[in-house]
Design a protein around this motif. Structure first.
Motif, mmCIF file in Angstrom:
data_model
loop_
_atom_site.group_PDB
_atom_site.id
_atom_site.type_symbol
_atom_site.label_atom_id
_atom_site.label_comp_id
_atom_site.label_asym_id
_atom_site.label_seq_id
_atom_site.Cartn_x
_atom_site.Cartn_y
_atom_site.Cartn_z
ATOM 1 N N ARG A 177 0.850 -1.198 0.000
ATOM 2 C CA ARG A 177 0.000 0.000 0.000
ATOM 3 C C ARG A 177 0.890 1.255 0.000
ATOM 4 N NH1 ARG A 177 -3.309 -3.169 3.444
ATOM 5 N NH2 ARG A 177 -2.548 -2.127 5.324
ATOM 6 N N ASN A 178 1.887 1.229 -0.875
ATOM 7 C CA ASN A 178 2.833 2.341 -0.967
ATOM 8 C C ASN A 178 2.276 3.513 -1.758
ATOM 9 O OD1 ASN A 178 3.488 1.365 -3.796
ATOM 10 N ND2 ASN A 178 4.292 -0.343 -2.582
ATOM 11 N N ASN A 179 1.044 3.381 -2.250
ATOM 12 C CA ASN A 179 0.362 4.531 -2.839
ATOM 13 C C ASN A 179 -0.269 5.399 -1.741
ATOM 14 O OD1 ASN A 179 -1.377 2.418 -2.249
ATOM 15 N ND2 ASN A 179 -2.859 2.951 -3.821
ATOM 16 N N ILE A 180 -0.282 4.897 -0.508
ATOM 17 C CA ILE A 180 -0.796 5.665 0.636
ATOM 18 C C ILE A 180 0.375 6.178 1.468
ATOM 19 C CG2 ILE A 180 -2.319 5.650 2.646
ATOM 20 C CD1 ILE A 180 -3.744 3.231 1.397
ATOM 21 N N LEU A 181 1.252 5.270 1.861
ATOM 22 C CA LEU A 181 2.478 5.631 2.575
ATOM 23 C C LEU A 181 3.641 5.128 1.724
ATOM 24 C CD1 LEU A 181 3.469 6.853 5.338
ATOM 25 C CD2 LEU A 181 3.724 4.491 6.110
ATOM 26 N N SER A 182 4.490 6.037 1.277
ATOM 27 C CA SER A 182 5.539 5.686 0.315
ATOM 28 C C SER A 182 6.512 4.655 0.883
ATOM 29 C CB SER A 182 6.310 6.937 -0.099
ATOM 30 O OG SER A 182 7.109 7.409 0.981
ATOM 31 N N LEU A 183 7.209 3.959 -0.011
ATOM 32 C CA LEU A 183 8.242 3.014 0.418
ATOM 33 C C LEU A 183 9.341 3.736 1.201
ATOM 34 C CD1 LEU A 183 8.603 0.775 -2.772
ATOM 35 C CD2 LEU A 183 7.517 0.159 -0.598
ATOM 36 N N HIS A 184 9.659 4.943 0.791
ATOM 37 C CA HIS A 184 10.622 5.786 1.519
ATOM 38 C C HIS A 184 10.187 5.932 2.974
ATOM 39 C CE1 HIS A 184 11.923 9.774 3.006
ATOM 40 N NE2 HIS A 184 12.989 9.659 2.219
ATOM 41 N N ASP A 185 8.915 6.289 3.194
ATOM 42 C CA ASP A 185 8.435 6.516 4.553
ATOM 43 C C ASP A 185 8.198 5.208 5.298
ATOM 44 O OD1 ASP A 185 8.663 9.178 4.040
ATOM 45 O OD2 ASP A 185 6.520 9.581 3.861
ATOM 46 N N ARG A 186 7.837 4.136 4.586
ATOM 47 C CA ARG A 186 7.695 2.829 5.248
ATOM 48 C C ARG A 186 9.046 2.347 5.773
ATOM 49 N NH1 ARG A 186 2.840 0.587 5.267
ATOM 50 N NH2 ARG A 186 1.285 1.319 3.762
ATOM 51 N N SER A 187 10.104 2.641 5.050
ATOM 52 C CA SER A 187 11.440 2.299 5.541
ATOM 53 C C SER A 187 11.777 3.089 6.793
ATOM 54 C CB SER A 187 12.491 2.551 4.451
ATOM 55 O OG SER A 187 12.488 1.522 3.495
#
Length: 254
Positions: free
Chosen positions: A181-191
């Motif tokens: 669901r990286n269209n909601i919370l980016s992969l950058h921010d999930r990291s």
């Protein structure tokens, strides 16, 4: 000849536009964060701590938001606190601060959902009422179910025969759904969520090293990772920051 001149003019304009655009795409200017809580509450009792809080943590660290945005600093802080089991009014303050710093309702829901996997389900349950109170009036946006699909096989590869259901939850749910669901919370921010939570919880195994490398792949720059760990020093503890820096230095190099 006219076509040649027109093509040349078009090329010149494109180059000029690109050069002008590049000049205007400057990194954001830092916003000075002014904090007086330290001196207001502890100035007479612990004046040096009050100074470190107001002038260093906020006046310097939080104020380097031209390198790591206030949005992302809020994520680091919340995840470090939850990872460390800090679920009191200070967490509620930082959730409200996150909203002020541009973390949306949908992003906050995704942050806390991801925290459930990396910090534990009871901690996520403890955070949701605070988030719900602070974001209660905000409307949810409509998103596709997944963004860029993340494929993960580590669960089945390492635990498929021994713990097949856990392997499925890891590969198909945590990565196949949550990380996707990286269209909601980016992969950058999930990291950022994952690294900050693990450090807050004191997890310094290969899992943390893997997620720092993953953060680099997901666009977290060297300057950002240094600021993330520096901020973690204040919110998770100096020894934890010291433990992380060698991993980050090895992965990001010089």
């Amino acid at each position: 000849m006219k076509k040649f001149l027109a093509a040349g003019l078009a090329a010149f304009l494109m180059i000029n536009f690109t050069t002008t655009e590049a000049k205007t795409m400057k990194k954001p200017e830092a916003i000075k964060v002014v904090q007086t809580t330290g001196r207001d509450r502890l100035g007479d009792f612990a004046p040096e701590f009050a100074r470190y809080n107001d002038d260093i943590l906020f006046g310097e660290v939080w104020s380097r938001n031209d390198i790591l945005s206030l949005h992302d600093r809020s994520i680091v802080t919340i995840c470090a606190l939850v990872g460390n089991g800090i679920l009191d009014s200070s967490l509620k303050f930082h959730i409200a601060n996150a909203k002020k710093n541009g973390v949306t309702r949908d992003e906050m829901v995704e942050i806390v959902t991801q925290l459930g996997f990396y910090a534990g389900w009871p901690k996520a349950w403890a955070v949701f009422p605070m988030a719900k109170e602070i974001y209660g009036e905000d409307s949810a946006q409509v998103f596709d179910k997944v963004g860029k699909k993340i494929t993960q096989t580590a669960g089945r590869k390492n635990l498929g025969d021994f713990a097949p259901e856990f392997a499925r939850y890891n590969d198909d749910i945590l990565f196949g759904e949550v990380w996707s669901r990286n269209n909601i919370l980016s992969l950058h921010d999930r990291s950022i969520v994952t690294v900050s939570t693990l450090v807050g919880a004191g997890i310094f195994t290969d899992a943390l090293k893997h997620h720092i490398a993953n953060a680099k792949s997901n666009g977290v720059t060297k300057e950002e990772i240094v600021e993330i760990i520096t901020q973690l020093g204040f919110y998770a503890g100096w020894p934890k920051a010291w433990a992380v820096f060698p991993m980050a230095k090895e992965i990001y190099g010089e």
